[in-house]
Design a protein around this motif. Structure first.
Motif, mmCIF file in Angstrom:
data_model
loop_
_atom_site.group_PDB
_atom_site.id
_atom_site.type_symbol
_atom_site.label_atom_id
_atom_site.label_comp_id
_atom_site.label_asym_id
_atom_site.label_seq_id
_atom_site.Cartn_x
_atom_site.Cartn_y
_atom_site.Cartn_z
ATOM 1 N N GLY A 880 0.837 -1.208 0.000
ATOM 2 C CA GLY A 880 0.000 0.000 0.000
ATOM 3 C C GLY A 880 0.866 1.249 0.000
ATOM 4 O O GLY A 880 2.053 1.205 -0.326
ATOM 5 N N THR A 881 0.268 2.380 0.396
ATOM 6 C CA THR A 881 1.024 3.639 0.313
ATOM 7 C C THR A 881 1.860 3.847 1.565
ATOM 8 O O THR A 881 1.441 3.522 2.669
ATOM 9 C CB THR A 881 0.086 4.854 0.151
ATOM 10 N N VAL A 882 3.033 4.403 1.349
ATOM 11 C CA VAL A 882 3.978 4.615 2.454
ATOM 12 C C VAL A 882 4.255 6.116 2.535
ATOM 13 O O VAL A 882 4.447 6.762 1.503
ATOM 14 C CB VAL A 882 5.297 3.850 2.151
ATOM 15 N N PRO A 883 4.267 6.731 3.749
ATOM 16 C CA PRO A 883 4.560 8.176 3.847
ATOM 17 C C PRO A 883 5.948 8.511 3.286
ATOM 18 O O PRO A 883 6.840 7.657 3.252
ATOM 19 C CB PRO A 883 4.492 8.465 5.346
ATOM 20 N N ASP A 884 6.124 9.777 2.864
ATOM 21 C CA ASP A 884 7.372 10.202 2.230
ATOM 22 C C ASP A 884 8.606 9.895 3.073
ATOM 23 O O ASP A 884 9.643 9.487 2.561
ATOM 24 C CB ASP A 884 7.337 11.712 1.943
ATOM 25 N N VAL A 885 8.469 10.135 4.383
ATOM 26 C CA VAL A 885 9.623 9.909 5.262
ATOM 27 C C VAL A 885 10.106 8.460 5.140
ATOM 28 O O VAL A 885 11.296 8.199 5.035
ATOM 29 C CB VAL A 885 9.227 10.177 6.729
ATOM 30 N N GLN A 886 9.144 7.537 5.132
ATOM 31 C CA GLN A 886 9.528 6.129 5.066
ATOM 32 C C GLN A 886 10.038 5.770 3.670
ATOM 33 O O GLN A 886 10.892 4.899 3.530
ATOM 34 C CB GLN A 886 8.355 5.211 5.443
ATOM 35 N N LYS A 887 9.508 6.463 2.635
ATOM 36 C CA LYS A 887 9.992 6.210 1.274
ATOM 37 C C LYS A 887 11.490 6.456 1.200
ATOM 38 O O LYS A 887 12.245 5.697 0.601
ATOM 39 C CB LYS A 887 9.265 7.123 0.270
ATOM 40 N N LYS A 888 11.920 7.562 1.851
ATOM 41 C CA LYS A 888 13.349 7.907 1.851
ATOM 42 C C LYS A 888 14.173 6.788 2.480
ATOM 43 O O LYS A 888 15.212 6.379 1.970
ATOM 44 C CB LYS A 888 13.567 9.178 2.670
ATOM 45 N N VAL A 889 13.688 6.316 3.625
ATOM 46 C CA VAL A 889 14.428 5.255 4.330
ATOM 47 C C VAL A 889 14.479 3.995 3.478
ATOM 48 O O VAL A 889 15.525 3.352 3.348
ATOM 49 C CB VAL A 889 13.764 4.932 5.690
ATOM 50 N N LEU A 890 13.342 3.637 2.855
ATOM 51 C CA LEU A 890 13.305 2.426 2.035
ATOM 52 C C LEU A 890 14.231 2.546 0.830
ATOM 53 O O LEU A 890 14.885 1.583 0.436
ATOM 54 C CB LEU A 890 11.866 2.117 1.591
ATOM 55 N N ALA A 891 14.305 3.763 0.256
ATOM 56 C CA ALA A 891 15.200 3.962 -0.892
ATOM 57 C C ALA A 891 16.648 3.759 -0.454
ATOM 58 O O ALA A 891 17.448 3.137 -1.158
ATOM 59 C CB ALA A 891 14.996 5.368 -1.456
ATOM 60 N N ALA A 892 16.986 4.285 0.732
ATOM 61 C CA ALA A 892 18.360 4.134 1.233
ATOM 62 C C ALA A 892 18.667 2.656 1.511
ATOM 63 O O ALA A 892 19.757 2.161 1.214
ATOM 64 C CB ALA A 892 18.541 4.954 2.503
ATOM 65 N N TYR A 893 17.669 1.947 2.058
ATOM 66 C CA TYR A 893 17.851 0.510 2.322
ATOM 67 C C TYR A 893 18.089 -0.230 1.005
ATOM 68 O O TYR A 893 18.993 -1.073 0.891
ATOM 69 C CB TYR A 893 16.620 -0.055 3.044
#
Length: 957
Positions: A880-893
């Motif tokens: 589902g949709t993930v808030p922007d803050v978490q998107k950043k973390v997931l991209a870094a991961y």
């Protein structure tokens, strides 16, 4: 050779910390933190635009919100609801701190951030001291975790497992069952539970309580007993740690402990069962042992135990390769072993040998002279009063030779006997040592000395030998170098020919692997010295060579043993700095064991490693036949990637008064110096601020960073000193090789001036070691930014000026760059994950994943991502949709997994290319001289080409 820092007083200006704890009330429970926050205090509020404001922060009486004033907003706006808080971070771990121009001036240990709202906004604060920062962080974390359930705090502190245990202790001692006891009994009881407490301090605490309650009786109630114990026996810094790792409970369960050991303490292969076992052994309450939880008192005991020692238990065993030639090891050596006082007046004493051999000394000295009744003696030739019979000394050596180590023992024989008594010396040695004596003639077919492994349980005699081409029963040889130097100094006649002494064939035949010869220069040695011959250098001569020819000295020591002895001018038997000579590869640096102090601390600390067997393998860059190393390097060691050592000095326990301090009360003002010893580029020191008038549990809470270019030669010395001293400032010290440090929270057992461990006297620290780049964006605060450009110097190749060879090395430039890129991309990706998780560069990946996992669960406990394995790599897919803050973390991961993949899949090919170039280069090793001469290179230019060749091979290797 730069001056040793430990001989000078710490250079930094004196700074003083007044603990800002309210009226010295120590924090021993969550309710203490809450009361402090309700009373409020001033904190600095940091804004992204580099502005910093002073604001007064308070916690609402109903514990629902955090408020600050003055504020332009109306009162309802100048607040933050506890329910909106997501995380509380200690340290400068947010964008605001990272980008604020003034961040450099803010102490890591006073900074904290409150992360709130769905967008993870941060309220960034700076406290006046680390104490206050810790109170806010612990208190807020406690409230956030408890906000999910109603709580009545004030009731709570008396229902904790700790109070249940204390009540049980009280009831067991309260024989009449009246619920009260004599003050004397209560004092005894607390002293039994905590032997380090001073009786006067316990009595004072009871008096304070009686006074505050205006009691007329000195009898102690159960509640008073519990209160006094909690106040005196809770170390606030351990309490804050417990709250942090227990996810805001007041005790640890097996799972908390397991994560702490893995993520903080770097322990691998830990199981829940092992953690339950620790809890059963250290928890003090019956209930805790049964239910499997560890409260503050048991946790404190555990942190103080040998299981959390700073010294890595692996290194208490022999961990190094013991099959290399003898010349590849540092050897624990003693000077004038027969002395226990200074060398000018001190009498000879058998205890000198006992002490040295018990401390696994592997090279000892015997000065033998003619004695009465044809019995040779050992004596200080400046003081003939109490000679020792040579025979007795040999018997003691025989008994203790392999008491502390089974590796070979070298006897340096100073022979001043007539030929007649030399024969007695030989008879005694043969009879007493028997087949332990190593007398086999060295093989000229070999190129190096045998290994310590091969020479186990053997005694090797070092001394002069008759020329092997003369078949005589006795002959003249030159006197030992040290003797010659002393007599030269005394006579002021430097042109004198060395003195000759008579030597009998029997004594000459006892010497095989350590034949003493005179040093002329490296050129002569490299041409004509045999591997079984060794030179002794005076301190002054060795220093001169180390300064003028550091590379040659290292190369010489790859094959030959060198012995360095203290200057004859050191009539007080003071010690030289052994590190200066270890840096050049000298194996036998003779120390005056009888003279304690910083130099002996370094020596003792260094030989703790490798099972304390008296032999320490030198770094490979000082052993490989073709390699380049100069001790005077300005920082870069070819092919060695530097590291950063992070040390946080947290607190001290039970510091004694300096031994030699004159009339002054029991009060001390301690501070801690951290010295780094190693190659000159690594030598430095820093100090903490001074804590006023506190010897029992001074809190320092200060963090330091040190860049280490050659970790294998680095040592760290912690010294505790008294700032308000009269006569003597030394409180205690501990010296440890960097390679033996364990990461995480550790107690350091301090040693006294003479090197004895002092009971219960410790320093509580946190240790972490990271790669230099630390990675991520160039951060203002860490070493990484200043190093950006230099970061790759250790992989740079040099031009030799020989075309055929340079063409081979050119082929390595690309794979080297590839390798460095892969490594740095991986490190940078890891650091950006840490930053987005709000963790410092020293955090472990385990801690990152823990933080990440708590974030990726939504408020109703459903996960927002799924773990998918693609080609054996763990990717995170959003659900589902993930808030922007978490998107950043997931991209870094994602990036981190990508970089790991690149590294894993391409490392082998790059590695093979580098190995190929190294092999191709090495094929020209033998030809170098001829190639250079063909190209017309000679003298300095030729040796420069050879040096560049060795540098390149070292980098590739």
């Amino acid at each position: 050779i730069p001056q040793d820092p430990s001989n000078q007083k710490c250079g930094r200006k004196k700074t003083v910390s007044f603990s800002s704890m309210p009226s010295e009330k120590k924090i021993s429970s969550a309710s203490d933190c809450i009361s402090f926050m309700q009373a409020g205090c001033e904190l600095k509020k940091v804004r992204p635009n580099s502005r910093i404001y002073n604001r007064f922060f308070t916690l609402d009486p109903d514990l629902q919100a955090l408020r600050w004033e003055p504020s332009k907003k109306d009162l309802d706006k100048a607040k933050l609801d506890i329910s909106a808080i997501k995380e509380i971070r200690l340290g400068k771990n947010t964008e605001t701190f990272r980008n604020n121009g003034l961040a450099d001036q803010i102490s890591e240990d006073c900074a904290l951030s409150v992360i709130h709202g769905e967008n993870y906004e941060s309220l960034d604060l700076v406290a006046n001291s680390a104490d206050v920062a810790n109170i806010w962080v612990s208190g807020l974390r406690y409230l956030v975790s408890r906000s999910k359930q109603p709580l009545d705090l004030m009731e709570n502190s008396h229902n904790t497992p700790r109070f249940a245990w204390l009540k049980a202790v009280f009831e067991a001692a309260d024989v009449d069952g009246n619920g009260i006891m004599l003050e004397d009994t209560a004092v005894e009881l607390i002293k039994k539970l905590n032997p380090t407490l001073k009786e006067s301090k316990i009595r004072l605490k009871f008096k304070e309580i009686q006074k505050s309650k205006e009691k007329l009786t000195t009898r102690v109630t159960k509640e008073e007993f519990c209160e006094v114990f909690s106040e005196l026996c809770t170390r606030p810094e351990v309490y804050f740690l417990l709250v942090q790792i227990s996810k805001n409970k007041e005790y640890l369960d097996a799972n908390d402990l397991m994560l702490f050991l893995e993520a903080e303490q770097g322990v691998t292969h830990i199981t829940e069962e092992m953690c339950l076992d620790i809890i059963r052994r250290y928890e003090l309450s019956e209930e805790g042992r049964l239910k499997g939880f560890l409260a503050i008192d048991g946790f404190t005991q555990y942190l103080l135990s040998s299981e959390c020692d700073i010294f890595d238990p692996e290194h208490k065993k022999i961990v190094q390769d013991m099959t290399q030639p003898l010349s590849h090891y540092y050897i624990n050596a003693s000077h004038n072993t027969y002395l226990i006082e200074d060398q000018l007046r001190g009498p000879a004493d058998i205890n000198g040998y006992v002490r040295a051999l018990k401390m696994s000394c592997r090279s000892i000295e015997l000065d033998v002279c003619d004695g009465p009744d044809n019995e040779p003696i050992i004596c200080n030739r400046n003081n003939m009063t109490s000679p020792l019979a040579f025979r007795n000394v040999i018997e003691v050596i025989n008994k203790l030779a392999f008491f502390a180590s089974e590796y070979p023992l070298i006897l340096c024989l100073g022979n001043h006997c007539s030929v007649q008594q030399q024969k007695v010396v030989v008879q005694h040695m043969k009879r007493i040592f028997g087949n332990k004596l190593y007398t086999e003639a060295p093989l000229s077919s070999e190129a190096y000395l045998p290994s310590p492994e091969k020479l186990k349980m053997k005694i090797i005699v070092k001394g002069k030998k008759l020329p092997c081409n003369q078949d005589v029963l006795e002959g003249e040889v030159t006197d030992e170098d040290e003797e010659a130097e002393i007599s030269r100094r005394l006579s002021e006649d430097f042109s004198r020919e060395p003195k000759l002494i008579w030597l009998c064939k029997e004594l000459s035949d006892l010497v095989s692997l350590c034949k003493s010869i005179q040093y002329k220069d490296f050129e002569t040695s490299m041409k004509s010295q045999n591997y079984w011959e060794m030179c002794s250098f005076s301190e002054a001569e060795a220093s001169r060579i180390a300064n003028e020819y550091p590379e040659d000295f290292v190369n010489y020591n790859k094959k030959f043993l060198s012995r360095v002895y203290p200057s004859a001018m050191r009539i007080d038997s003071s010690n030289l700095n052994p590190q200066d000579f270890w840096n050049c590869g000298c194996q036998i640096v003779a120390m005056n064991y009888q003279t304690p102090g910083p130099m002996m601390d370094l020596h003792t600390g260094w030989f703790l490693q490798n099972g304390g067997c008296g032999y320490v393998l030198r770094p490979s860059v000082m052993r490989d036949e073709v390699s380049y190393f100069s001790a005077n390097t300005k920082g870069i060691v070819p092919g060695v990637s530097p590291q950063v050592l992070h040390v946080k000095i947290i607190s001290g326990q039970n510091f004694p008064k300096p031994k030699g301090a004159c009339a002054k009360g029991d009060v001390i003002d301690p501070y801690v110096c951290i010295e780094i010893h190693g190659i000159p580029a690594d030598c430095t020191e820093q100090r903490t601020k001074t804590v006023q008038q506190n010897s029992d549990n001074p809190i320092f809470d200060e963090s330091f960073e040190f860049q280490i270019n050659l970790p294998e030669l680095a040592m760290i010395r912690f010294v505790v000193l008294d700032d308000d001293y009269i006569g003597d400032e030394f409180i205690g010290q501990y010296t440890i090789p960097l390679e033996c440090l364990q990461p995480g929270y550790r107690h350091i057992p301090l040693r006294s001036f003479v090197g004895d461990i002092m009971e219960h006297v410790t320093l509580f620290v946190h240790i972490a070691i990271t790669n230099r780049s630390g990675g991520g964006k160039a951060q203002k605060r860490s070493l990484s930014a200043r190093i950006g450009k230099k970061a790759r110097e250790y992989t740079m190749l040099r031009n030799t000026g020989l075309k055929i060879i340079d063409d081979i090395f050119k082929l390595a430039v690309h794979p080297l760059r590839e390798a460095t890129d892969m490594r740095e991309n991986m490190q940078n990706a890891m650091v950006s994950v840490k930053e987005l998780c709000g963790l410092p560069p020293i955090a472990s990946l385990k801690q990152c994943i823990l933080t990440l996992s708590s974030r990726l669960v939504s408020s109703d406990n459903t996960p927002s991502v799924a773990l998918c394995m693609k080609d054996t790599f763990p990717y995170l897919e959003p659900l589902g949709t993930v808030p922007d803050v978490q998107k950043k973390v997931l991209a870094a991961y994602d990036l981190m997994i990508q970089e790991s993949r690149v590294l894993i899949e391409t490392a082998d090919t790059t590695h093979d290319k580098i190995v190929q170039c190294q092999k191709a280069g090495m094929e020209f090793h033998e030809e170098l001289h001829n190639l250079g001469t063909k190209e017309g290179l000679k003298g300095r230019k030729l040796s420069k080409a050879i040096e560049s060749f060795a540098w390149n091979i070292t980098v590739l290797k």
